[in-house]
Write an enzyme that holds these catalytic residues in place. Structure first.
Site, short mmCIF file in Angstrom:
data_model
loop_
_atom_site.label_atom_id
_atom_site.label_comp_id
_atom_site.label_asym_id
_atom_site.label_seq_id
_atom_site.Cartn_x
_atom_site.Cartn_y
_atom_site.Cartn_z
CG ASP A 181 -0.17 -0.11 2.52
OD1 ASP A 181 1.08 0.04 2.50
OD2 ASP A 181 -0.79 -0.35 3.57
CE LYS A 198 16.29 34.41 -10.21
NZ LYS A 198 16.71 33.06 -9.80
CD GLN A 201 8.14 26.54 -0.85
OE1 GLN A 201 7.14 26.58 -0.15
NE2 GLN A 201 8.36 25.60 -1.75
C1 R5P Z 1 17.25 31.29 -6.10
O1 R5P Z 1 17.38 32.41 -5.77
C2 R5P Z 1 18.42 30.40 -6.29
O2 R5P Z 1 19.60 31.01 -5.91
C3 R5P Z 1 18.52 29.92 -7.71
O3 R5P Z 1 18.81 31.01 -8.55
C4 R5P Z 1 17.25 29.28 -8.15
O4 R5P Z 1 16.81 28.36 -7.20
C5 R5P Z 1 17.43 28.61 -9.48
O5 R5P Z 1 16.20 28.07 -9.84
P1 R5P Z 1 15.85 27.70 -11.33
O6 R5P Z 1 16.91 26.75 -11.82
O7 R5P Z 1 14.50 27.06 -11.20
O8 R5P Z 1 15.79 28.97 -12.11
#
Ligand code: R5P
Length: 290
Positions: free
Chosen positions: A35, A190, A94
């Site tokens: 299960d 970013k 998170q």
């Molecule tokens: C976030 O701030 C981390 O430093 C990485 O830039 C991030 O986790 C990269 O995630 P992904 O490959 O999904 O763009």
């Protein structure tokens, strides 16, 4: 006496640590019932010994309950202490409630680990808005920094590198890697509007146009950050970048997509992956022994 006990999938790392520490390599008897519930048994003698459970926490959800059961079983078998060696520590991104009702997973995950282990050893947890693990864990935490290892790899393998952090969060790693590699560094900006929706804006790179770009990040997950940074570099006429990351989380398909836009992808072995070229075993062993 130390026993290094691998969770499923962590056997190679555990064996390397046991060799390096001259410790006993323990055996976990593990399977799923029909299960899908987990069966766990400590198949090694651990009474009055310190048990170091090795479990990298990429893809944490399917393994977390088994890990908690293994820790409980070790304690019930008389272990003197039960410690978690998690080369990659999950859920640290998170770290803030962005929208009402969202859970701040980092805090709850830290509480769960703290309730079940006596200490944590990890490498480069993603600390951004949370400034230190001690603010969310109630057990001792021992953290290794892989940036000097990445810097040493660059110094040995590349000429005239330009280190690029693709976002502000990566600045801490980019700066340290650049110092160890003896190379200049820049940090991009970013904008993330969704899991797979990322835009990377590079600073002026005119002074570095002949250099080999090396993108540095702590984690590659969807790969979007590094892929979009690679595209932005191509648009500036720069060479294809080397992409160096500490944790090879790689969501399905991410590695293949990133491989297309980069010269080479290089990661550490905090998570076992074909791109691993830098080992953190010695660093983890030193942290365990300290
Ligand atoms: C976030 O701030 C981390 O430093 C990485 O830039 C991030 O986790 C990269 O995630 P992904 O490959 O999904 O763009």
């Amino acid at each position: 006496m130390r026993v290094i006990l691998p969770m499923p999938g962590n056997e190679a790392m555990a064996a390397a640590l046991a060799r390096r520490l001259d410790a006993e390599l323990g055996v976990l008897d593990w399977r799923r019932f029909p299960d899908c519930e987990a069966y766990v048994r400590i198949a090694s003698a651990v009474r009055a010994k310190r048990v170091y459970i090795v479990c990298t926490l990429a893809n944490p959800d399917p393994q977390i309950l088994t890990l908690v059961f293994a820790a409980a079983a070790a304690r019930e078998c008389g272990a003197e202490g039960v410690y978690l060696i998690a080369p990659y520590l999950a859920y640290m991104r998170q770290d803030k409630r962005f929208k009402p009702g969202e859970v701040v997973s980092a805090r709850h995950f830290a509480r769960l680990i703290s309730q079940n282990f006596d200490a944590l050893v990890t490498i480069d947890p993603h600390l951004h808005r949370i400034c230190g693990l001690e603010t969310i864990f109630s057990i001792p935490t021992h953290v290794g920094a892989a940036a000097p290892l990445l810097g040493a790899w660059i110094a040995q393998n590349l000429d005239a590198a330009l280190i690029i952090g693709p976002d502000q969060e990566s600045a801490q790693w980019a700066q340290e890697v650049a110092k160890s590699a003896g190379a200049p560094h820049v940090v991009a900006n970013k904008l993330r509007s969704g899991d797979e929706k990322v835009r990377v804006e590079l600073p002026d790179l005119a002074a570095w146009s002949e250099r080999q770009p090396v993108l540095i990040d702590d984690i590659v997950s969807s790969g979007r950050t590094m892929i979009e940074a690679s595209r932005a570099l191509a648009a500036r006429g720069m060479a294809k970048p080397y992409c160096l990351a500490i944790h090879a989380v790689f969501a399905p398909g991410a590695f293949d997509r990133l491989a297309e836009t980069s010269e080479r992808v290089v990661t550490t072995d905090t998570i076992a992956h074909p791109s691993n070229a830098i080992s953190v075993v010695d660093m983890l062993a030193r942290l365990i022994a300290s």
